[in-house]
Design a protein around this motif. Structure first.
Motif, PDB file in Angstrom:
ATOM      1  N   LEU A   1     -52.674  68.522 -45.858  1.00  0.00           N
ATOM      2  CA  LEU A   1     -52.357  68.073 -44.907  1.00  0.00           C
ATOM      3  C   LEU A   1     -51.739  66.720 -44.615  1.00  0.00           C
ATOM      4  CD1 LEU A   1     -56.328  69.021 -43.420  1.00  0.00           C
ATOM      5  CD2 LEU A   1     -53.894  70.300 -43.084  1.00  0.00           C
ATOM      6  N   GLU A   2     -52.029  65.849 -45.389  1.00  0.00           N
ATOM      7  CA  GLU A   2     -51.406  64.521 -45.539  1.00  0.00           C
ATOM      8  C   GLU A   2     -49.821  64.711 -45.236  1.00  0.00           C
ATOM      9  OE1 GLU A   2     -53.676  65.245 -47.345  1.00  0.00           O
ATOM     10  OE2 GLU A   2     -55.411  63.741 -46.693  1.00  0.00           O
ATOM     11  N   GLU A   3     -49.496  65.853 -46.157  1.00  0.00           N
ATOM     12  CA  GLU A   3     -48.180  65.916 -46.294  1.00  0.00           C
ATOM     13  C   GLU A   3     -47.332  66.626 -45.238  1.00  0.00           C
ATOM     14  OE1 GLU A   3     -44.761  67.803 -49.427  1.00  0.00           O
ATOM     15  OE2 GLU A   3     -46.825  67.872 -49.737  1.00  0.00           O
ATOM     16  N   CYS A   4     -48.163  67.638 -44.378  1.00  0.00           N
ATOM     17  CA  CYS A   4     -47.666  68.208 -43.008  1.00  0.00           C
ATOM     18  C   CYS A   4     -47.472  66.860 -41.997  1.00  0.00           C
ATOM     19  CB  CYS A   4     -48.851  69.123 -42.643  1.00  0.00           C
ATOM     20  SG  CYS A   4     -49.117  70.732 -43.678  1.00  0.00           S
ATOM     21  N   LEU A   5     -48.588  66.024 -41.815  1.00  0.00           N
ATOM     22  CA  LEU A   5     -48.357  65.082 -41.081  1.00  0.00           C
ATOM     23  C   LEU A   5     -47.283  64.189 -41.381  1.00  0.00           C
ATOM     24  CD1 LEU A   5     -49.389  63.405 -38.694  1.00  0.00           C
ATOM     25  CD2 LEU A   5     -50.861  61.932 -40.413  1.00  0.00           C
ATOM     26  N   GLN A   6     -46.948  63.935 -42.930  1.00  0.00           N
ATOM     27  CA  GLN A   6     -45.692  63.101 -43.014  1.00  0.00           C
ATOM     28  C   GLN A   6     -44.263  63.731 -42.606  1.00  0.00           C
ATOM     29  OE1 GLN A   6     -45.408  62.192 -47.172  1.00  0.00           O
ATOM     30  NE2 GLN A   6     -43.711  60.838 -47.053  1.00  0.00           N
ATOM     31  N   VAL A   7     -44.223  65.099 -43.002  1.00  0.00           N
ATOM     32  CA  VAL A   7     -43.114  65.761 -42.466  1.00  0.00           C
ATOM     33  C   VAL A   7     -43.123  65.830 -40.981  1.00  0.00           C
ATOM     34  CG1 VAL A   7     -42.088  68.042 -42.517  1.00  0.00           C
ATOM     35  CG2 VAL A   7     -43.195  67.302 -44.473  1.00  0.00           C
ATOM     36  N   ALA A   8     -44.072  66.297 -40.231  1.00  0.00           N
ATOM     37  CA  ALA A   8     -43.967  66.376 -38.721  1.00  0.00           C
ATOM     38  C   ALA A   8     -43.628  64.802 -38.232  1.00  0.00           C
ATOM     39  CB  ALA A   8     -45.257  66.570 -38.191  1.00  0.00           C
ATOM     40  N   ALA A   9     -44.326  63.812 -38.643  1.00  0.00           N
ATOM     41  CA  ALA A   9     -43.767  62.370 -38.369  1.00  0.00           C
ATOM     42  C   ALA A   9     -42.304  62.248 -38.577  1.00  0.00           C
ATOM     43  CB  ALA A   9     -44.572  61.349 -39.057  1.00  0.00           C
ATOM     44  N   ALA A  10     -41.804  62.790 -39.715  1.00  0.00           N
ATOM     45  CA  ALA A  10     -40.278  62.578 -39.787  1.00  0.00           C
ATOM     46  C   ALA A  10     -39.502  63.224 -38.858  1.00  0.00           C
ATOM     47  CB  ALA A  10     -39.992  62.890 -41.306  1.00  0.00           C
ATOM     48  N   PHE A  11     -39.809  64.526 -38.629  1.00  0.00           N
ATOM     49  CA  PHE A  11     -39.142  65.240 -37.322  1.00  0.00           C
ATOM     50  C   PHE A  11     -39.062  64.579 -36.118  1.00  0.00           C
ATOM     51  CE2 PHE A  11     -38.603  68.332 -40.624  1.00  0.00           C
ATOM     52  CZ  PHE A  11     -37.356  69.116 -40.324  1.00  0.00           C
ATOM     53  N   VAL A  12     -40.426  64.218 -35.443  1.00  0.00           N
ATOM     54  CA  VAL A  12     -40.521  63.588 -34.472  1.00  0.00           C
ATOM     55  C   VAL A  12     -39.904  62.268 -34.199  1.00  0.00           C
ATOM     56  CG1 VAL A  12     -42.223  62.530 -32.780  1.00  0.00           C
ATOM     57  CG2 VAL A  12     -42.839  64.557 -34.122  1.00  0.00           C
ATOM     58  N   GLY A  13     -39.725  61.469 -35.306  1.00  0.00           N
ATOM     59  CA  GLY A  13     -39.093  60.342 -35.605  1.00  0.00           C
ATOM     60  C   GLY A  13     -37.389  60.404 -35.325  1.00  0.00           C
ATOM     61  N   LEU A  14     -37.087  61.825 -35.746  1.00  0.00           N
ATOM     62  CA  LEU A  14     -35.549  62.090 -35.596  1.00  0.00           C
ATOM     63  C   LEU A  14     -35.180  62.720 -34.208  1.00  0.00           C
ATOM     64  CD1 LEU A  14     -34.964  63.337 -39.163  1.00  0.00           C
ATOM     65  CD2 LEU A  14     -34.201  61.389 -38.166  1.00  0.00           C
TER      66      LEU A  14
ATOM     67  N   ASN B   1     -60.589  71.106 -42.209  1.00  0.00           N
ATOM     68  CA  ASN B   1     -59.825  69.941 -41.822  1.00  0.00           C
ATOM     69  C   ASN B   1     -58.650  69.737 -40.855  1.00  0.00           C
ATOM     70  OD1 ASN B   1     -62.149  68.523 -42.727  1.00  0.00           O
ATOM     71  ND2 ASN B   1     -60.872  68.259 -44.827  1.00  0.00           N
ATOM     72  N   ALA B   2     -58.493  71.069 -40.296  1.00  0.00           N
ATOM     73  CA  ALA B   2     -57.017  71.264 -39.464  1.00  0.00           C
ATOM     74  C   ALA B   2     -57.102  70.448 -38.321  1.00  0.00           C
ATOM     75  CB  ALA B   2     -57.193  72.733 -38.841  1.00  0.00           C
ATOM     76  N   LEU B   3     -58.544  70.218 -37.475  1.00  0.00           N
ATOM     77  CA  LEU B   3     -58.440  69.302 -36.529  1.00  0.00           C
ATOM     78  C   LEU B   3     -58.072  67.883 -37.042  1.00  0.00           C
ATOM     79  CD1 LEU B   3     -59.100  69.572 -33.365  1.00  0.00           C
ATOM     80  CD2 LEU B   3     -61.291  68.730 -34.395  1.00  0.00           C
ATOM     81  N   TRP B   4     -58.330  67.445 -37.963  1.00  0.00           N
ATOM     82  CA  TRP B   4     -57.574  66.228 -38.580  1.00  0.00           C
ATOM     83  C   TRP B   4     -56.256  66.096 -38.275  1.00  0.00           C
ATOM     84  CZ3 TRP B   4     -54.220  64.619 -41.937  1.00  0.00           C
ATOM     85  CH2 TRP B   4     -54.094  63.395 -42.306  1.00  0.00           C
ATOM     86  N   LEU B   5     -55.576  67.166 -38.647  1.00  0.00           N
ATOM     87  CA  LEU B   5     -54.087  67.310 -38.622  1.00  0.00           C
ATOM     88  C   LEU B   5     -53.740  67.222 -37.174  1.00  0.00           C
ATOM     89  CD1 LEU B   5     -51.158  67.354 -39.656  1.00  0.00           C
ATOM     90  CD2 LEU B   5     -51.645  69.652 -39.860  1.00  0.00           C
ATOM     91  N   ILE B   6     -54.398  68.078 -36.289  1.00  0.00           N
ATOM     92  CA  ILE B   6     -54.070  68.435 -35.060  1.00  0.00           C
ATOM     93  C   ILE B   6     -54.224  66.987 -34.233  1.00  0.00           C
ATOM     94  CG2 ILE B   6     -54.602  69.570 -32.935  1.00  0.00           C
ATOM     95  CD1 ILE B   6     -55.454  71.723 -34.708  1.00  0.00           C
ATOM     96  N   GLU B   7     -55.112  66.104 -34.473  1.00  0.00           N
ATOM     97  CA  GLU B   7     -55.324  65.116 -33.604  1.00  0.00           C
ATOM     98  C   GLU B   7     -54.379  63.998 -33.995  1.00  0.00           C
ATOM     99  OE1 GLU B   7     -60.310  65.016 -33.569  1.00  0.00           O
ATOM    100  OE2 GLU B   7     -59.331  63.994 -35.352  1.00  0.00           O
ATOM    101  N   ARG B   8     -53.874  63.849 -35.222  1.00  0.00           N
ATOM    102  CA  ARG B   8     -52.602  63.050 -35.786  1.00  0.00           C
ATOM    103  C   ARG B   8     -51.590  63.435 -35.302  1.00  0.00           C
ATOM    104  NH1 ARG B   8     -57.316  62.469 -38.012  1.00  0.00           N
ATOM    105  NH2 ARG B   8     -58.183  60.572 -38.858  1.00  0.00           N
ATOM    106  N   LEU B   9     -51.277  64.740 -34.911  1.00  0.00           N
ATOM    107  CA  LEU B   9     -49.943  65.015 -34.519  1.00  0.00           C
ATOM    108  C   LEU B   9     -49.880  64.913 -32.983  1.00  0.00           C
ATOM    109  CD1 LEU B   9     -49.835  68.837 -36.155  1.00  0.00           C
ATOM    110  CD2 LEU B   9     -48.481  66.649 -36.890  1.00  0.00           C
ATOM    111  N   GLY B  10     -51.220  64.899 -32.540  1.00  0.00           N
ATOM    112  CA  GLY B  10     -51.148  64.878 -31.121  1.00  0.00           C
ATOM    113  C   GLY B  10     -50.768  63.193 -30.638  1.00  0.00           C
ATOM    114  N   ALA B  11     -51.088  62.324 -31.693  1.00  0.00           N
ATOM    115  CA  ALA B  11     -51.044  60.943 -31.380  1.00  0.00           C
ATOM    116  C   ALA B  11     -49.494  60.419 -31.543  1.00  0.00           C
ATOM    117  CB  ALA B  11     -51.933  60.041 -31.966  1.00  0.00           C
ATOM    118  N   LEU B  12     -48.563  61.243 -32.154  1.00  0.00           N
ATOM    119  CA  LEU B  12     -47.289  60.945 -32.641  1.00  0.00           C
ATOM    120  C   LEU B  12     -46.571  60.491 -31.398  1.00  0.00           C
ATOM    121  CD1 LEU B  12     -46.465  63.652 -35.232  1.00  0.00           C
ATOM    122  CD2 LEU B  12     -47.035  61.070 -35.775  1.00  0.00           C
ATOM    123  N   PRO B  13     -46.023  59.162 -31.622  1.00  0.00           N
ATOM    124  CA  PRO B  13     -45.212  58.449 -30.522  1.00  0.00           C
ATOM    125  C   PRO B  13     -43.967  59.319 -30.323  1.00  0.00           C
ATOM    126  CG  PRO B  13     -45.901  56.938 -32.026  1.00  0.00           C
ATOM    127  CD  PRO B  13     -46.346  57.982 -32.367  1.00  0.00           C
ATOM    128  N   GLY B  14     -43.611  59.943 -29.321  1.00  0.00           N
ATOM    129  CA  GLY B  14     -42.290  60.458 -28.856  1.00  0.00           C
ATOM    130  C   GLY B  14     -42.653  62.050 -28.653  1.00  0.00           C
TER     131      GLY B  14
END
Length: 205
Positions: free
Chosen positions: A1-14, A31-44
């Motif tokens: 899940l941490e890697e999914c968040l890292q990849v998603a954050a990279a794409f949103v940053g681009l 722990n899917a909700l852990w990832l979803i909460e952090r995706l929802g908080a990504l700036p941009g």
């Protein structure tokens, strides 16, 4: 899940502004909700959506809304319990319907149903599914099966979007819409209703 968040954050940053959470039923992942909460908080990130089979929404709908999920798509091929179980093998229609109600109660608007069209299996329910969408303020998209000839009997179950629209036109006044989801769906409206009726064809990719 941490890697999914890292990849998603990279794409949103681009510059990617929309993410879709999918993969069968993503809420079954520990722990899917852990990832979803952090995706929802990504700036941009402007639009976080999820595709679900609906079976877990009665438990998670409110939490998903709080996490920033904007829209939910739910797979629903039939409104008949025995048929639903035959299609999904283990699915419980009552639980999916409860999930749809929970999503609406949590404040999700324009939740979309995805219905795969199958001749001889659920083609007698197209109008009932549209009526269900109208009654519950949902959108619905009818999806053509990939035409694969004789493979897995697909030649016997394939129905085109054109034939499906003709069937629906016998019960509803369908007005073509210029709206676009950015994907392959073509939308139609029924006068006086907010519900969008989409048709998705593999040929439109």
């Amino acid at each position: 899940l941490e890697e999914c968040l890292q990849v998603a954050a990279a794409f949103v940053g681009l510059g990617v502004s929309k993410l879709r959470i999918t993969g069968g039923e993503p809420l079954l992942r520990k722990n899917a909700l852990w990832l979803i909460e952090r995706l929802g908080a990504l700036p941009g990130l402007d639009n976080l959506v999820m595709t679900s089979n609906g079976s877990q929404l009665d438990r998670f709908a409110s939490a998903l809304k709080a996490a920033g999920v904007r829209r939910i798509n739910i797979s629903l091929d039939t409104l008949k319990g025995d048929r639903f179980k035959a299609i999904t093998r283990i699915g419980d229609l009552a639980r999916v319907l409860a999930g749809i109600a929970a999503a609406r109660a949590a404040g999700f608007a324009r939740t979309k149903l995805n219905t795969v069209m199958m001749r001889g299996i659920n083609d007698d329910e197209f109008a009932d599914l549209v009526q269900f969408a109208l009654d519950n303020e949902l959108d619905i998209s009818f999806i053509e099966e990939m035409p694969l000839g004789e493979i897995l009997g697909r030649s016997n179950t394939y129905i085109s979007s054109e034939e499906a629209r003709e069937r629906l036109a016998a019960r509803f006044d369908l007005i073509p819409s210029t709206e676009s989801s950015g994907g392959p769906a073509r939308y139609w409206r029924i006068p006086g209703a907010e519900t969008r009726i989409g048709f998705i064809s593999p040929h439109s990719h």
